[in-house]
Design an enzyme around this catalytic site. Structure first.
Site, PDB file in Angstrom:
ATOM      1  N   LYS A 180       0.864  -1.166   0.000  1.00 38.05           N
ATOM      2  CA  LYS A 180       0.000   0.000   0.000  1.00 38.05           C
ATOM      3  C   LYS A 180       0.914   1.233   0.000  1.00 38.05           C
ATOM      4  CE  LYS A 180      -2.754   3.393   1.526  1.00 38.05           C
ATOM      5  NZ  LYS A 180      -2.273   4.772   1.744  1.00 38.05           N
ATOM      6  N   GLU A 253       9.030   1.213  11.651  1.00 37.16           N
ATOM      7  CA  GLU A 253      10.086   2.233  11.624  1.00 37.16           C
ATOM      8  C   GLU A 253       9.373   3.568  11.635  1.00 37.16           C
ATOM      9  OE1 GLU A 253      11.877   5.129  10.275  1.00 37.16           O
ATOM     10  OE2 GLU A 253      12.746   4.063   8.549  1.00 37.16           O
ATOM     11  N   CYS A 287      13.693  10.067   7.859  1.00 38.27           N
ATOM     12  CA  CYS A 287      13.402   9.686   9.241  1.00 38.27           C
ATOM     13  C   CYS A 287      14.647   9.750  10.116  1.00 38.27           C
ATOM     14  CB  CYS A 287      12.818   8.271   9.276  1.00 38.27           C
ATOM     15  SG  CYS A 287      11.230   8.105   8.430  1.00 38.27           S
ATOM     16  N   GLU A 385       9.834  16.907  15.550  1.00 36.04           N
ATOM     17  CA  GLU A 385      10.531  16.502  14.329  1.00 36.04           C
ATOM     18  C   GLU A 385      10.156  17.447  13.192  1.00 36.04           C
ATOM     19  OE1 GLU A 385      11.303  12.434  11.774  1.00 36.04           O
ATOM     20  OE2 GLU A 385       9.354  12.714  12.728  1.00 36.04           O
TER      21      GLU A 385
END
Length: 478
Positions: A180, A253, A287, A385
């Site tokens: 997906k 993750e 990330c 972040e």
């Protein structure tokens, strides 16, 4: 930062791949070029019913795929890697337009090349049975076999590379995979799957583009035995909840806010280039990028100055221009987050060393590299972040305080320490992160396990541990 306006003509093969995967005329959802905001094509929009049908086909195809054995599966994956190489330029160009990352630098061509390299690593990494007991009375061996159907839910920042990280090991271990892709970058992922399916048997690998409901169904589907997800911590929590009904195994993750600590005695000019790319690879949309930098007071201004000089040399603009190495933010939501964090930092006394405002002359979603000095823990630009071209630089006087600051947030994907290697290693063992780099940040290797701690998720990818993570153990005793 500089503006460059000469853009090379589209590659004809790029349109061939796009034609393969996009929705018929008048159907689907428009996908925009991240740099120009022009329509690239129309992505198919699948439903939960479509997802269920794909999982059913994947489940039916899985036993025959597993029965082929490691040798045959590996040979097919190596051929699939060759197919990526054969389509590398058109994949890179489509990726550059949809995601925004330039062709050159550690960006689109780099990502496509990494896909082929990682797929070859997945195909060739040995995984032998382990003898765990052999004492004369008992002989026990640990083997690994396929889970069944793996659901792979990918992000928009490294859409091709992370898809390969998910599907390569899963296919190698005899699983079938339903992917997906992110709603922001579906076309490039579907193009990659189309290339791989030139080699793979039918229904072994399927892409199902759709909205969040499709992803939620994939995570909770009773016939999915393993879910792999890269994305935000908030969505990761929903996937954990959704998988409770089917007890699917998970590799997550999730978000990070990686800290870097520059020790006293480090050479600012010597480390500036690596610091820059640790923070600003993929225009900061990574990330495991460096997102908060703690610098000792004795060299603080020298590090700030050295980073400013490196930033000034990096051209930003349309990714199809061969001169550029920095691109736009991929989407409006992320652009708004970056803008808000910079404005809040300014209001709280942050010193804008370079950047600090959008660059509309380059395009709608361009935000220049921004260094923010004289900020502290507790300010949003440090604690949240950024996931964009912004780096807060925090001054410290005691290494103990820097370690405490690095560990204070509920994330732990990566971290780095800069300076004398022996001293840096001592600090590294005290940092709460899945990976700690010494005098670099963010580099990954197909044989070095990678994963996070705390709110950055759990489970390992890459190498032997990555193969085990997409398999179920079987102990043969006797």
């Amino acid at each position: 930062m500089s503006e460059v306006t000469t853009v090379s003509a589209p590659d004809a093969d790029e349109f061939t791949l796009l034609h393969r995967v996009q929705a018929p005329e008048g159907e689907g959802r428009e996908i925009l070029d991240a740099a120009t905001r022009e329509v690239i094509g129309r992505a198919p929009v699948r439903t939960i019913t479509d997802l269920d049908e794909a999982v059913t086909r994947a489940k039916a195809a899985q036993p025959a795929w597993e029965e082929r054995g490691h040798e045959e599966r590996s040979a097919l994956l190596l051929k699939a890697a060759d197919a990526i190489d054969a389509h590398a330029e058109e994949l890179a160009r489509l990726l550059s337009r949809e995601q925004g990352k330039p062709l050159n630098g550690p960006n689109a061509r780099f990502e496509v090349g990494g896909c082929a390299a990682w797929l070859r690593a997945s195909a060739t990494t040995p995984l032998q049975p382990e003898v765990v007991v052999d004492d004369g009375e008992t002989h026990a061996e640990l083997h690994y076999r396929a889970v069944g159907v793996v659901g792979a839910i990918g992000p928009w920042n490294w859409p091709l590379m992370i898809t390969i990280w998910q599907i390569g090991p899963a296919l190698r271990m005899g699983n079938t995979v339903v992917v997906k892709p992110s709603e922001n970058t579906p076309l490039s992922v579907l193009a990659l799957l189309s290339v791989l399916n030139e080699v793979l048997p039918a229904d072994v690998l399927t892409g199902v583009p759709g909205d969040g409901a499709v992803g939620a169904r994939l995570a909770s589907h009773p016939d999915v035995g393993k879910v792999m997800f890269t994305g935000s911590t908030a969505t990761g929590r929903k996937i954990v909840e959704g998988s409770a009904g089917n007890f699917a195994r998970l590799t997550l993750e999730l978000g990070g806010n990686d800290a870097g600590i520059v020790l006293p005695g480090a050479d600012p000019r010597a480390i500036a280039q690596d610091l820059f790319w640790g923070a600003f690879i993929n225009t900061g949309q990574t990330c495991a990028a460096l997102k908060r930098l703690y610098v000792h007071d004795s060299i603080y201004e020298d590090v700030v100055s050295a980073l400013r000089d490196v930033a000034a040399e990096m051209p930003m603009g349309n990714g199809l221009d061969e001169k550029n190495v920095l691109g736009p933010l991929q989407n409006q939501q992320q652009f708004d987050i970056v803008s808000r964090l910079v404005e809040e930092a300014r209001a709280n006394g942050g010193r804008i060393v370079t950047g600090g405002a959008p660059a509309p002359e380059l395009g709608e979603l361009f935000y220049p590299v921004t260094l923010v000095a004289d900020v502290t823990d507790g300010v949003a630009i440090v604690d949240e972040e950024q996931f964009g071209p912004v780096l807060p630089i925090v001054r410290y006087t005691d290494v103990e305080d820097a370690i405490t600051s690095a560990n204070r947030l509920d994330v732990g994907l990566g971290a780095s320490v800069w300076g004398d290697r022996d001293e840096a290693r001592k600090v590294a063992f005290r940092l709460q992160a899945g990976t700690v780099w010494i005098n670099s940040h963010g580099g990954v290797h197909p044989m070095a396990p990678f994963g996070g701690v705390k709110g950055s998720g759990y489970g390992l990818e890459f190498g032997v541990e990555g193969l085990k993570s997409v398999a179920v153990p079987l102990v043969i005793n006797g």
